[in-house]
Motif scaffolding. Structure first.
Motif, mmCIF file in Angstrom:
data_model
loop_
_atom_site.group_PDB
_atom_site.id
_atom_site.type_symbol
_atom_site.label_atom_id
_atom_site.label_comp_id
_atom_site.label_asym_id
_atom_site.label_seq_id
_atom_site.Cartn_x
_atom_site.Cartn_y
_atom_site.Cartn_z
ATOM 1 N N TYR A 135 4.028 -0.448 -18.480
ATOM 2 C CA TYR A 135 2.613 -0.509 -18.865
ATOM 3 C C TYR A 135 2.112 0.777 -19.521
ATOM 4 O O TYR A 135 0.949 0.857 -19.887
ATOM 5 C CB TYR A 135 1.750 -0.867 -17.638
ATOM 6 N N THR A 160 9.970 -5.096 -11.534
ATOM 7 C CA THR A 160 11.148 -5.342 -12.374
ATOM 8 C C THR A 160 12.319 -5.788 -11.486
ATOM 9 O O THR A 160 12.208 -5.814 -10.264
ATOM 10 C CB THR A 160 11.532 -4.077 -13.161
ATOM 11 N N ARG A 182 2.633 -8.593 2.984
ATOM 12 C CA ARG A 182 3.760 -9.472 3.286
ATOM 13 C C ARG A 182 3.402 -10.440 4.412
ATOM 14 O O ARG A 182 3.970 -11.495 4.538
ATOM 15 C CB ARG A 182 4.975 -8.650 3.690
ATOM 16 N N THR A 184 0.813 -1.218 0.000
ATOM 17 C CA THR A 184 0.000 0.000 0.000
ATOM 18 C C THR A 184 0.848 1.271 0.000
ATOM 19 O O THR A 184 0.425 2.292 -0.511
ATOM 20 C CB THR A 184 -0.910 0.048 1.245
ATOM 21 N N GLN A 185 2.054 1.192 0.575
ATOM 22 C CA GLN A 185 2.824 2.413 0.824
ATOM 23 C C GLN A 185 3.860 2.734 -0.255
ATOM 24 O O GLN A 185 4.476 3.787 -0.220
ATOM 25 C CB GLN A 185 3.547 2.307 2.185
ATOM 26 N N GLY A 186 4.081 1.841 -1.197
ATOM 27 C CA GLY A 186 5.086 2.075 -2.239
ATOM 28 C C GLY A 186 4.662 3.200 -3.170
ATOM 29 O O GLY A 186 3.493 3.569 -3.244
ATOM 30 N N ARG A 187 5.638 3.740 -3.903
ATOM 31 C CA ARG A 187 5.368 4.876 -4.808
ATOM 32 C C ARG A 187 4.263 4.538 -5.806
ATOM 33 O O ARG A 187 3.303 5.282 -5.978
ATOM 34 C CB ARG A 187 6.652 5.225 -5.576
ATOM 35 N N LEU A 188 4.404 3.394 -6.487
ATOM 36 C CA LEU A 188 3.408 3.049 -7.508
ATOM 37 C C LEU A 188 2.100 2.592 -6.879
ATOM 38 O O LEU A 188 1.019 2.905 -7.395
ATOM 39 C CB LEU A 188 3.984 1.981 -8.442
ATOM 40 N N ASN A 189 2.170 1.872 -5.773
ATOM 41 C CA ASN A 189 0.921 1.427 -5.134
ATOM 42 C C ASN A 189 0.084 2.625 -4.690
ATOM 43 O O ASN A 189 -1.148 2.600 -4.772
ATOM 44 C CB ASN A 189 1.215 0.477 -3.975
ATOM 45 N N LYS A 240 15.470 4.201 -7.328
ATOM 46 C CA LYS A 240 15.166 2.957 -8.062
ATOM 47 C C LYS A 240 16.143 1.861 -7.638
ATOM 48 O O LYS A 240 17.353 2.079 -7.597
ATOM 49 C CB LYS A 240 15.239 3.196 -9.574
ATOM 50 N N LYS A 241 15.605 0.660 -7.348
ATOM 51 C CA LYS A 241 16.440 -0.391 -6.763
ATOM 52 C C LYS A 241 17.147 -1.245 -7.810
ATOM 53 O O LYS A 241 18.237 -1.753 -7.567
ATOM 54 C CB LYS A 241 15.577 -1.297 -5.876
HETATM 55 N N1 NAP Z 1 6.207 -2.194 -15.236
HETATM 56 C C1 NAP Z 1 6.002 -0.883 -15.034
HETATM 57 O O1 NAP Z 1 5.288 -0.206 -15.806
HETATM 58 C C2 NAP Z 1 6.645 -0.221 -13.855
HETATM 59 C C3 NAP Z 1 6.607 1.173 -13.712
HETATM 60 C C4 NAP Z 1 7.174 1.739 -12.582
HETATM 61 C C5 NAP Z 1 7.769 0.921 -11.613
HETATM 62 N N2 NAP Z 1 7.804 -0.431 -11.798
HETATM 63 C C6 NAP Z 1 8.394 -1.330 -10.803
HETATM 64 O O2 NAP Z 1 7.470 -1.492 -9.734
HETATM 65 C C7 NAP Z 1 8.198 -1.867 -8.561
HETATM 66 C C8 NAP Z 1 7.783 -0.985 -7.401
HETATM 67 O O3 NAP Z 1 8.271 0.339 -7.597
HETATM 68 P P1 NAP Z 1 8.072 1.471 -6.484
HETATM 69 O O4 NAP Z 1 8.855 2.637 -6.963
HETATM 70 O O5 NAP Z 1 6.624 1.633 -6.167
HETATM 71 O O6 NAP Z 1 8.828 0.774 -5.226
HETATM 72 P P2 NAP Z 1 8.680 1.113 -3.678
HETATM 73 O O7 NAP Z 1 8.254 2.524 -3.485
HETATM 74 O O8 NAP Z 1 9.949 0.631 -3.033
HETATM 75 O O9 NAP Z 1 7.461 0.173 -3.175
HETATM 76 C C9 NAP Z 1 7.574 -1.207 -2.990
HETATM 77 C C10 NAP Z 1 6.200 -1.795 -2.699
HETATM 78 O O10 NAP Z 1 6.356 -3.208 -2.661
HETATM 79 C C11 NAP Z 1 5.630 -3.722 -1.570
HETATM 80 N N3 NAP Z 1 6.156 -5.052 -1.181
HETATM 81 C C12 NAP Z 1 5.439 -6.189 -1.186
HETATM 82 N N4 NAP Z 1 6.192 -7.221 -0.810
HETATM 83 C C13 NAP Z 1 7.435 -6.728 -0.577
HETATM 84 C C14 NAP Z 1 8.653 -7.321 -0.137
HETATM 85 N N5 NAP Z 1 8.762 -8.633 0.116
HETATM 86 N N6 NAP Z 1 9.721 -6.508 0.017
HETATM 87 C C15 NAP Z 1 9.646 -5.183 -0.255
HETATM 88 N N7 NAP Z 1 8.504 -4.574 -0.688
HETATM 89 C C16 NAP Z 1 7.418 -5.352 -0.827
HETATM 90 C C17 NAP Z 1 5.760 -2.639 -0.516
HETATM 91 O O11 NAP Z 1 4.742 -2.892 0.423
HETATM 92 P P3 NAP Z 1 4.321 -1.917 1.660
HETATM 93 O O12 NAP Z 1 3.450 -0.869 1.062
HETATM 94 O O13 NAP Z 1 3.600 -2.832 2.565
HETATM 95 O O14 NAP Z 1 5.603 -1.363 2.212
HETATM 96 C C18 NAP Z 1 5.592 -1.375 -1.353
HETATM 97 O O15 NAP Z 1 4.212 -1.044 -1.518
HETATM 98 C C19 NAP Z 1 9.690 -1.771 -8.937
HETATM 99 O O16 NAP Z 1 10.161 -3.045 -9.286
HETATM 100 C C20 NAP Z 1 9.661 -0.847 -10.150
HETATM 101 O O17 NAP Z 1 10.779 -1.003 -10.991
HETATM 102 C C21 NAP Z 1 7.256 -1.007 -12.892
#
Ligand code: NAP
Length: 254
Positions: free
Chosen positions: A102, A76, A35, A8-13, A136-137
């Motif tokens: 996407y 990714t 999790r 829920t707390q991630g940037r994209l979520n 970005k990780k």
């Molecule tokens: N395909 C596409 O179009 C596209 C576009 C942009 C980004 N992405 C990818 O999407 C992913 C997320 O990006 P972001 O910038 O949103 O990352 P972020 O801010 O680090 O957020 C990570 C999210 O993953 C969740 N999560 C679930 N299981 C996890 C685990 N075991 N360990 C760590 N986190 C876990 C976290 O949950 P909580 O909320 O509970 O902390 C959080 O909501 C990356 O891989 C990024 O490259 C893809």
């Protein structure tokens, strides 16, 4: 459409939660940390959208298969062989859309890169530069990996052998059958990709710049709605948009 998000707390979520009302989607994570126990949220959902962390993908796919739910994977950073193994293990059981990007415009960009790789001969050397925000990780990003897939497929090159990730030291002359992939990380950049096809007398550059994370969210919801009634299998965003052929359809905004 009820959608389970893997976090829920991630940037994209967070962006997906903001966009959901605009696309008639209901988010059913139920406020729980996925999790800990994703089962209640997945059970009440129609489809799963995953923007999370590469190491979490196998476990999420196991939950998806257990509840027989289609899934849209956007995460990714998976090693190429791990990603292939996950698709092989789970696509016979559930429908999986898995794309490195996407956004509508990015998928048109993929189409343009494919045409350029096809039309320009081997004397035009492909190189790829991608630029993302400092947090970005993974490196390179999934979009860059997809671009490399497309070019290698069109040129009939071995994907592993011809990919050169960054260059350092006394590397010698560049072979013709190579794609250089270079990742920059700084500031707040949503995402940029430049593909060069550099020949002996001229150079083409195809450039893509993302301006908002909403483009990814809108595309992921579009993919989620599309996959609801699909059979088990592996699909990509270009399949959904009809961009896998030379005669691509006219596209509408997502
Ligand atoms: N395909 C596409 O179009 C596209 C576009 C942009 C980004 N992405 C990818 O999407 C992913 C997320 O990006 P972001 O910038 O949103 O990352 P972020 O801010 O680090 O957020 C990570 C999210 O993953 C969740 N999560 C679930 N299981 C996890 C685990 N075991 N360990 C760590 N986190 C876990 C976290 O949950 P909580 O909320 O509970 O902390 C959080 O909501 C990356 O891989 C990024 O490259 C893809």
């Amino acid at each position: 459409m009820k959608v389970f998000l893997n976090g829920t707390q991630g940037r994209l979520n967070k962006t997906l939660q903001e966009v959901a009302p605009d696309v008639d989607a209901i988010i059913c994570t139920g406020g729980t940390n996925p999790r800990e126990n994703p089962n209640p949220g997945i059970a009440e959902s129609d489809v799963i959208i995953d923007f999370s962390y590469a190491k979490a993908t196998r476990s999420l796919l196991e939950h998806a298969a257990k509840h027989n739910k289609p899934i849209v994977i956007a995460t990714t950073g998976h090693p190429l062989d791990e990603r292939a193994a996950l698709i092989e293990d789970f696509s016979p059981r559930i429908p999986i859309v898995w794309s490195g990007n996407y956004a509508l415009g990015v998928n048109v960009f993929f189409y343009l890169v494919r045409q350029a790789a096809k039309l320009l001969g081997p004397e035009f050397h492909p190189e790829l530069v991608e630029l993302h925000h400092a947090r970005k990780k993974d490196s390179p990003g999934g979009t860059a990996e997809r671009i490399a897939d497309i070019i290698c497929k069109e040129r009939q090159w071995d994907r592993h052998a011809s990919s050169s990730y960054g260059r350092h030291g006394l590397i010698g002359a560049r072979p013709d059958e190579e794609i250089g992939i270079h990742a920059l990380r700084c500031g707040e950049v949503t995402g940029e990709h430049i593909v060069y096809f550099a020949g002996p007398h001229e150079r083409i550059e195809i450039v893509q710049r993302s301006q908002s994370k909403r483009s990814f969210a809108l595309g992921a919801f579009h993919a989620a709605r599309w996959v609801l009634d699909k059979k088990p299998g592996h699909y990509i965003m270009e399949d959904i948009l009809g961009l896998n052929t030379m005669d691509a359809p006219k596209l509408e905004a997502l």
